[in-house]
Scaffold this active site. Structure first.
Site, mmCIF file in Angstrom:
data_model
loop_
_atom_site.group_PDB
_atom_site.id
_atom_site.type_symbol
_atom_site.label_atom_id
_atom_site.label_comp_id
_atom_site.label_asym_id
_atom_site.label_seq_id
_atom_site.Cartn_x
_atom_site.Cartn_y
_atom_site.Cartn_z
ATOM 1 N N CYS A 253 0.813 -1.220 0.000
ATOM 2 C CA CYS A 253 0.000 0.000 0.000
ATOM 3 C C CYS A 253 0.845 1.269 0.000
ATOM 4 O O CYS A 253 0.318 2.366 -0.143
ATOM 5 C CB CYS A 253 -0.963 0.008 1.179
ATOM 6 S SG CYS A 253 -0.158 0.183 2.793
ATOM 7 N N CYS A 356 7.664 9.883 -16.172
ATOM 8 C CA CYS A 356 8.680 9.489 -15.198
ATOM 9 C C CYS A 356 8.862 7.985 -15.265
ATOM 10 O O CYS A 356 7.898 7.238 -15.454
ATOM 11 C CB CYS A 356 8.247 9.905 -13.791
ATOM 12 S SG CYS A 356 9.292 9.250 -12.488
ATOM 13 N N ILE A 357 10.099 7.532 -15.118
ATOM 14 C CA ILE A 357 10.395 6.103 -15.131
ATOM 15 C C ILE A 357 11.375 5.800 -14.015
ATOM 16 O O ILE A 357 12.333 6.549 -13.792
ATOM 17 C CB ILE A 357 10.958 5.659 -16.501
ATOM 18 C CG1 ILE A 357 11.295 4.161 -16.490
ATOM 19 C CG2 ILE A 357 12.161 6.493 -16.903
ATOM 20 C CD1 ILE A 357 11.699 3.623 -17.850
ATOM 21 N N THR A 359 13.140 2.228 -11.897
ATOM 22 C CA THR A 359 13.280 0.873 -11.372
ATOM 23 C C THR A 359 13.970 1.004 -10.023
ATOM 24 O O THR A 359 15.043 1.612 -9.933
ATOM 25 C CB THR A 359 14.122 -0.014 -12.302
ATOM 26 O OG1 THR A 359 13.514 -0.058 -13.601
ATOM 27 C CG2 THR A 359 14.210 -1.426 -11.751
ATOM 28 N N GLY A 367 16.935 -5.989 -16.172
ATOM 29 C CA GLY A 367 16.267 -5.830 -17.453
ATOM 30 C C GLY A 367 14.924 -5.135 -17.399
ATOM 31 O O GLY A 367 14.244 -5.019 -18.421
ATOM 32 N N GLU A 390 9.076 12.317 -22.134
ATOM 33 C CA GLU A 390 9.073 13.747 -21.853
ATOM 34 C C GLU A 390 10.495 14.288 -21.814
ATOM 35 O O GLU A 390 11.396 13.667 -21.245
ATOM 36 C CB GLU A 390 8.347 14.001 -20.528
ATOM 37 C CG GLU A 390 8.032 15.462 -20.268
ATOM 38 C CD GLU A 390 7.026 15.650 -19.150
ATOM 39 O OE1 GLU A 390 7.109 16.674 -18.448
ATOM 40 O OE2 GLU A 390 6.171 14.761 -18.986
ATOM 41 N N SER A 403 19.682 3.228 -26.579
ATOM 42 C CA SER A 403 19.925 1.793 -26.667
ATOM 43 C C SER A 403 18.666 1.046 -27.115
ATOM 44 O O SER A 403 18.728 0.145 -27.964
ATOM 45 C CB SER A 403 20.395 1.264 -25.313
ATOM 46 O OG SER A 403 20.510 -0.134 -25.323
ATOM 47 N N LYS A 471 24.352 -8.568 -29.979
ATOM 48 C CA LYS A 471 23.215 -8.136 -29.165
ATOM 49 C C LYS A 471 22.875 -9.168 -28.102
ATOM 50 O O LYS A 471 23.032 -10.373 -28.282
ATOM 51 C CB LYS A 471 22.001 -7.838 -30.047
ATOM 52 C CG LYS A 471 21.290 -9.061 -30.600
ATOM 53 C CD LYS A 471 20.046 -8.631 -31.372
ATOM 54 C CE LYS A 471 19.279 -9.836 -31.918
ATOM 55 N NZ LYS A 471 18.061 -9.414 -32.660
#
Length: 497
Positions: A253, A356-357, A359, A367, A390, A403, A471
């Protein structure tokens, strides 16, 4: 450096104003702007650092740092609190009168390194032979970081209501003024002025103001789930929580607490095991939930405050109503554990598909960054509108997106026979990437050539072969696992599958 019984020499009262004062000795406390080489945490690396602020050590800390001498321990204890006869000081008397450099710990920034490494360090880690005093006048008393007078509590800046130019910042939304509530209440929000509008015409002034407010991180670490994570940057949590060394956060929460007993009790009683909102993606143990900032305001605001601990250059916004939030989770028998998220505006005139991003650190290098980026583009393809993150992007953001764009374009070219007459706009519709991002990526790969009076995409087969050999496997969004329906179609009665 160990404190001694010698008193710091005060400047002579009869000295003429035109005479240059003697340089401070090593016993003189360091001040803001001083630079010195400091021993890094590993005990071997030495880094150049700049002093940002200072604060008094606690009585216990000063005593322990001078445990070789009983007399020094007494001196350290006496320095941590002023005798009653000396409480009334003249306005001209410096705040560090009678203090030694070792009575303080210092908040430092390592030169040419990211601010996430900034930390409080004791004098023992300074290599004082390399110390360079700041050539400016004595720092203003407002910069003194010893207001606790040895209490051991962290000195923090409160989150004052400040207006922000929304165009300048994109990473975390801001919000409406909300009443502050107690720890027992789940509405842990911060009263702040609603963002939006061009309140700052001078971008440099805005950056300087933001840097001054956030230059010292206020939370040292967080406990969330089974992880204890060191915070990277300042975040304007409400005052009672901003003063906590450690914040305890429910991973389901996102309620935040400063008392570990309350945290344990809450985790046992919390009825939530997933984020609120609709599940729109499920691939094995990976699940994504879509949240409307207006419908799930408290959760989204708590998410923004939490995310700001790991985001630096973007101004925080609490007005979550105009945003959708997409929360990525790992699912097990206990519940859905938050991994990261991204947000996007409900209505974007610039056709941005991501605001916004993030991790979270405990899940980085797994990944998820590329997955989140690919998910944002998969939503754009479902909407039939190419999108773009943005702007401006941070340095790390540019690297990540470049990338991803390179991977998508070279993979698509590798699957073609070479006989197709594909236009840039066709590539944009197929990939969901805006044309300007495609062109900039192809230019960086030297694949835009001028031929017969027009620009064409020129792809060499050996470049594709070399890329395919090198790759790596990238975790991307699988469109077959996405059950999301564009909001424009939902108004027509179509729902998520």
């Amino acid at each position: 450096m160990e404190p001694t019984t010698t008193s710091a020499a005060a400047p002579p009262l009869t000295e003429p104003a035109a005479t240059t004062p003697n340089p401070p000795s090593e016993d003189t406390p360091l001040t803001e702007g001083d630079t010195c080489d400091i021993l890094w945490r590993d005990g071997s690396t030495v880094l150049k650092a700049k002093v940002i602020e200072r604060r008094l050590l606690t009585t216990t800390a000063m005593a322990n740092s001078n445990s070789n001498s009983k007399q020094q321990r007494v001196v350290a204890a006496s320095l941590s609190a002023e005798p009653p006869a000396k409480k009334a000081k003249s306005e001209d008397e410096p705040l560090d009168h009678g203090r030694r450099a070792g009575d303080y710990e210092y908040y430092v920034h390592y030169v040419e390194h990211d601010r996430r490494l900034d930390e409080w360090v004791p004098l023992s880690r300074f290599q004082l032979s390399t110390l360079k005093r700041c050539p400016t006048d004595a720092q203003d008393a407002s910069h003194e970081h010893s207001a606790t007078h040895g209490s051991g509590k962290r000195h923090t800046r409160s989150a004052e209501p400040r207006k922000r130019d929304r165009r300048h910042s994109s990473e975390v939304p801001d919000g409406d003024p909300l009443a502050h509530t107690t720890e027992s209440n789940n509405h842990n929000t911060n009263p702040i002025t609603r963002g939006g509008g061009n309140f700052h015409s001078d971008l440099a002034e805005l950056e300087a103001e933001h840097h001054e407010i956030t230059k010292v991180k206020n939370i040292a670490k967080i406990c969330m789930g089974k992880y204890e994570v060191e915070a990277w940057y300042y975040s304007p949590f409400p005052a009672p929580y901003a003063q906590a060394e450690t914040l305890y956060i429910c991973e389901y929460c996102l309620k935040y607490m400063k008392n570990p007993r309350f945290f344990i009790k809450h985790c046992m009683q919390c009825p939530h095991r997933t984020p609120p909102g609709d599940e729109i993606y499920r691939e094995g143990k990976l699940s994504v939930f879509e949240l409307d900032g207006k419908e799930h305001r408290v959760y989204c605001q708590n998410l923004c405050l939490l995310a700001k601990l790991f985001l630096d250059h973007k101004t925080l916004y609490y007005d979550v109503d105009p945003f959708y939030f997409y929360v990525i989770t790992e699912v097990d028998e206990e519940g859905a554990h938050i991994v990261g998220y991204f947000s996007k505006e409900k209505m974007s005139a610039e056709e941005y598909n991501l605001a916004c991003i993030l991790t979270f650190p405990q899940y980085q290098k797994c990944g998820y960054g590329k997955f989140i980026i690919s998910l944002s583009y998969e939503l754009s393809k479902r909407e039939g509108k190419p999108g773009s993150p943005e702007k401006p992007l941070s340095d790390l953001g540019k690297i990540s997106y470049r990338s991803y764009w390179t991977h998508v374009l070279l993979t698509m070219f590798s699957e073609q026979t070479g006989n197709e007459n594909v236009q840039i706009k066709d590539i944009s519709l197929l990939t969901g990437i805006k044309t300007e991002d495609i062109i900039s990526t192809l230019q960086s790969l030297n694949m835009i050539r001028f031929w017969k009076g027009q620009h064409v995409v020129f792809v060499m087969q050996h470049v594709l072969d070399q890329y395919n050999k090198q790759k790596k496997n990238i975790r991307l969004c699988d469109s077959k696992c996405l059950t999301w329906v564009p909001h424009a179609e939902r108004k027509k009665g179509v729902r998520n599958k």
